[in-house]
Every structure is written in structure tokens, then in C-alpha cells.
Design an enzyme around this catalytic site. Structure first.
Site, PDB file in Angstrom:
ATOM      1  CB  CYS A  11     -14.690  38.862  21.961  1.00  0.00           C
ATOM      2  SG  CYS A  11     -12.885  38.799  22.023  1.00  0.00           S
ATOM      3  CG  LEU A  12     -13.951  33.815  18.137  1.00  0.00           C
ATOM      4  CD1 LEU A  12     -15.314  33.163  18.167  1.00  0.00           C
ATOM      5  CD2 LEU A  12     -13.540  34.123  16.695  1.00  0.00           C
TER       6      LEU A  12
END
Length: 528
Positions: free
Chosen positions: A470-471
Site C-alpha cells: 500500500c502507501l
């Protein structure tokens, strides 16, 4: 990578779903900056203050930026419908994305058919169309189901893709088998779903409106509930669900902007940003956006980082300085807080709870002060583009004042707690071996991380059944969790290691996680 697949839990499913939101949200953030710069530098107030900007060439550039930046907000639902199957599919991601677009379009065409059969369409009665929430979507008059409808489409398409992308049909129909069957079955299923949407959507709308009523009925505590909840969900990777509900659905408010009814805090802000007849921004929307993060992001967490530096042993301070500085830069400039938060989350959960409450309090304080700075990241870029450049009407001048107070408060709280209870934040160990090894391993690959060492600490290629990110985190499914060495992962730059269950693992890397994931995927794909 091993082909063994553990059945994912509901918890893991929602984590994976939230992760897919990052692709359109990243584009939203960039387009928001484009739109913000273009609209602010072509506004009457800025041109009066800086006359040389009133130039034909410059104004054409700024108008082009505004038009380009508005793209993401005009086609936001279809982007989510594509991004969800793209992100969640394990194989043939391109087919899944294509089917997402097909499914979203077919659903709206089917809804259009239902509305036409019922005599609601075609109709020029604006009141009737508004009563049935009819909008033009991709050129199709349909019920505006917004982001929630797109999420439902994405999930259904993902499930269809996983079930049918390897289907084998009889020889006479073999041409339509395999991946080609996915958009075909999607067309049939979403065509049927479109017939059901008009019947069930009013109940979904009432549920979302009810959630919005609960939040808004809390008055000035509403932003605090949202801000604190987002921070508390972050360690589990579920914050994106709450954020999306407030930003893109009726739970974040509904408002008429430039003759159109728009819902969601971020959607309202961006609609006002691109509307030439709108003056200022709605406080009811911006109170859930960037401004609320700024006290903690621009002031509080840098104060916590300074406290951790001063509390470190003198002989270790030079070893952790780079770690803390990079975390502060990621927070202030990029709006990415995990590199700092994960330095104290696991060693002092109570401190993280205090941080979550202070972040929520920041949302409420900024709302009470009447600040109206929107967008998503809460960083210094948002402060300049959506605050300063839009003039004093945004009350941007309160941001440095409140951020300074949060800086002092965080510094005092963290320094007292660390010294009083001897919390082992970075640099307080007798020998800061983890930080030293992390720095020594930097530069091993293009990512700046020793990816082979990280892979070995995860138990090797054969111990990883799925890999994604993810981020800021690697998200992995692990065959045998006993083979994972948390200490070695941290020694090679991991900020934190989160064990969700017997097979699900998250390794917090930071802003360079995509590069680490790509390097690891390349290593896994190589022959033994």
C-alpha cells in the site's frame, strides 16, 4: 512465488479493499494540486494582489491546469470501479481492470433501462430527476450511486474475475473461455445488478445519510471523532474505508455547487474549487480535510521526533538523526506519517492513543477557528496551495499558530513520557544496533534497502504466497510465520512489523515501499 493460497479473512479482505483506494486517491491528490494552483492563480483576488499574473499566456496555462486537474473528480466513480478489481486481482490484472470499466458502464445502462421502463426517463422535469437522484454518468442518465456504487461494482467484478478467469469451456466455445469470459460474465451479471439497484439503492442512501447525521449531530466533536478514528484505524490498514466514506459519500455532507448536487467532503471542496461562481469554501466540508491534519502533521509529529532525539543516548543520536529527519520530511512535505508513528506505536501504544486524540482535537480546533483549507494530505504543499494562495479568506494564518502549540505540546508529552517510563524509542538502547545496521544496509538497491536481506528475513521466496503493497507497507501472505525474523527486518530498515494472524504480515517500510516491493517481486521471480 508459491501457488498455495490461504483463504483470506474478512479483516484481510477489507485491508486489501482499502489498499486499492490508494491508486485513485494518489491521482486525486495530484489533480487537486493542479486544480488548486490553476484556480487560485487565476482568481480575481490573486490577480489584484499580483497584477503581472494577469497575462494571456499565463492565464491560459492556469486555465489548462484547472481543466486538467478537474479530470479525476469528474470521473471518480469509474476510477474506483476499475482500481478495485485491478488492485485485488492476483493474476491477469489488466483483464480485471477492463472488466471493471465494463461492469460499471453496463450497470448504469441497465439502470437507465429501468428508469425508462418506469417512465422516469426521458424527462425534463428537474424536480422528478432530483427526487430519483438521476445524474448523467459517462453520458448515461442513471441513478448516481457515487463511490459506494463503484465500490460494489469493483467487488463484484473482482469476485467474478477470481472465479472465472481460468474457466475452460467446451471446444466449440473455447474462444470465449479463460480471461475472455470475465468481461462476458461481467456484462450479464452487472446487467442484472443494474435492474436491482433502483429497488435497493434508497436503503443504502438512507444508511449513508444516517451515518452522516450521526457525525454531523456531534457538532464540533464530529471532526474529532473522524480524525481520531482515522489514526486509530491506521495501524490495521483500515483507515481508507472511513476516509472514503467521509470524502466521497453523503456522510461527508451534500451541497448544491454550480447547479449540481454533490456529496462527500472532498467532492464538495473540489466542486467549489472548480466552480467560477463560488466564493470561498464550505466549512462543513473542509473540517474533514487537510486543515484538520496540519496541527499534528506540521507541528505535533516533528515535536515528537525532536523529543525522541533529545531522549536518545548521546552516543546514539548521530545514528538515529537520519531516521528522524527523513520521517519528519515525509510527514511535513509528503503527508506520510507512518515513518514517525511506527517509531513509538509498538513500544508505547498509550503514546499513540494520545497522538490519535490530539490529531482529532486538531480537526476540531481548526473547524472552530473557521479555517477552510481542503485537499487530502495535510502537508505543507496543501497549506501553501489551498491556504495561502487562496487568500486570507481561508484563515491560513491560524495554521502556523496552532501547529506551534501542537509542537510544544507533543514535545513536552513525549519527552516526559519517554523519560518517566523509560520507553525504548530509537536510540535509547544500550547499543543502537538496529539503526546502525539499517544505515549500513542503505544503498543496497535502487530502493536504498537491502532487499535480498529483507526477503531472507521473511523466510525466502518459498515462504511468501502473495506480495503486495500500500502507501507505506508491504502486505504479505506468509506460509510459515515462524520463519519470519522481525529483528532482522528492523535491522534492514523496516520501521515496524505487524502480525495480523497466522499467515498475514505487514512490513512498514515508508515512502519507498513500492521500489522495495518491485525489487522483491523481481527476486522472487528469478529461478532458485
Amino acid at each position: 512465488m508459491t501457488t498455495n493460497r490461504q483463504k483470506i479473512t474478512l479483516w484481510e479482505f477489507f485491508q486489501s479493499l482499502g489498499k486499492t483506494f490508494m491508486l485513485p486517491v494518489a491521482l486525486l491528490s495530484f489533480c487537486g494540486i493542479m486544480l488548486g494552483i490553476g484556480s487560485s492563480l487565476s482568481s480575481h483576488d490573486v490577480l489584484t494582489l499580483i497584477p503581472f499574473l494577469d497575462n494571456t499566456v499565463l492565464q491560459l496555462i492556469f486555465t489548462w491546469m484547472s481543466k486538467t486537474g478537474s479530470f479525476a473528480f469528474s470521473y471518480l466513480p469509474v476510477m474506483f470501479a476499475i482500481a478495485i478489481p485491478l488492485g485485488m486481482a492476483r493474476e491477469n490484472k489488466g483483464v480485471a481492470a477492463f472488466a471493471g470499466f465494463v461492469g460499471f458502464t453496463v450497470m448504469n445502462l441497465s439502470v437507465n433501462f429501468w428508469l425508462t421502463a418506469k417512465g422516469i426517463l426521458p424527462n425534463g422535469d428537474a424536480a422528478l430527476l432530483k427526487a430519483n437522484n438521476v445524474q448523467t454518468i459517462l453520458g448515461i442518465q442513471s441513478i448516481d450511486t457515487g463511490i459506494l456504487g463503484a465500490v460494489i461494482v469493483g467487488i463484484i467484478v473482482y469476485r467474478l474475475h477470481e472465479r472465472f478467469h481460468t474457466i475452460r469451456l467446451p471446444d466449440a466455445l473455447a474462444f470465449f473461455g479463460g480471461t475472455r469470459f470475465v468481461p462476458i460474465i461481467t456484462t450479464v451479471v452487472m446487467g442484472l445488478v443494474g435492474l436491482v439497484v433502483p429497488l435497493i439503492w434508497p436503503f443504502f442512501a438512507k444508511g449513508i445519510t444516517g451515518l452522516g447525521w450521526v457525525i454531523n449531530s456531534a457538532g464540533n466533536l464530529g471532526p474529532m471523532i473522524f480524525g481520531t478514528g482515522e489514526r486509530l484505524l491506521l495501524p490495521f490498514g483500515l483507515q481508507h474505508i472511513l476516509v472514503a466514506i467521509i470524502r466521497f459519500t453523503e456522510a461527508g455532507g451534500t451541497m448544491d455547487v454550480c447547479g449540481h448536487s454533490v456529496s462527500g467532503a472532498l467532492t464538495i471542496f473540489q466542486a467549489q474549487l472548480s466552480c467560477p461562481t463560488t466564493s470561498g469554501f464550505a466549512e462543513s466540508a473542509t473540517r474533514f480535510l487537510s486543515q484538520g491534519k496540519m496541527p499534528a502533521f506540521l507541528g505535533g509529529l516533528p515535536g515528537a521526533a525532536l523529543a525522541m532525539y533529545h531522549c536518545a543516548r548521546p552516543e546514539n543520536r548521530h545514528k538515529i538523526k537520519g531516521l528522524l529527519i527523513s520521517g519528519v520530511v515525509a510527514c511535513v512535505v509528503g503527508g506520510t506519517t507512518e515513518p514517525i508513528e511506527f517509531l513509538f506505536l509498538f513500544v508505547a501504544p498509550v503514546l499513540y492513543l494520545i497522538h490519535a486524540l490530539l490529531t482529532g482535537l486538531g480537526f476540531t480546533v481548526m473547524a472552530l477557528l473557521g479555517v477552510t483549507i481542503g485537499n487530502t494530505d495535510g502537508n505543507v504543499i496543501d497549506f501553501v496551495v489551498f491556504g495561502i494562495l487562496h487568500g486570507l479568506s481561508t484563515k491560513w494564518y491560524w495554521v502556523p499558530v496552532v501547529a506551534a502549540i501542537w509542537f510544544v505540546g507533543y514535545y513536552a508529552i513525549f519527552r516526559f513520557a519517554i523519560m518517566r517510563w523509560n520507553i525504548k524509542t530509537p536510540g535509547r538502547e544500550l547499543e543502537s544496533r538496529d539503526a546502525e545496521k539499517s544505515i549500513a544496509s542503505a544503498g543496497a538497491g535502487k530502493s536504498g534497502y537491502n532487499t535480498p536481506a529483507i526477503l531472507a528475513a521473511l523466510g525466502g521466496s518459498e515462504n511468501i504466497s502473495s506480495l503486495d503493497n500500500c502507501l507505506t507497507r508491504l502486505r504479505l501472505s506468509i506460509v510459515d510465520m515462524s520463519k519470519v525474523d522481525d529483528a532482522v527486518l528492523k535491522a534492514n530498515g523496516a520501521i515496524g512489523v505487524v502480525h495480523l494472524n497466522a499467515h498475514s504480515l505487514q512490513v512498514v517500510i515508508g515512502p519507498q515501499v513500492q521500489s522495495v516491493k518491485d525489487e522483491m517481486a523481481q527476486l522472487i521471480s528469478q529461478p532458485a
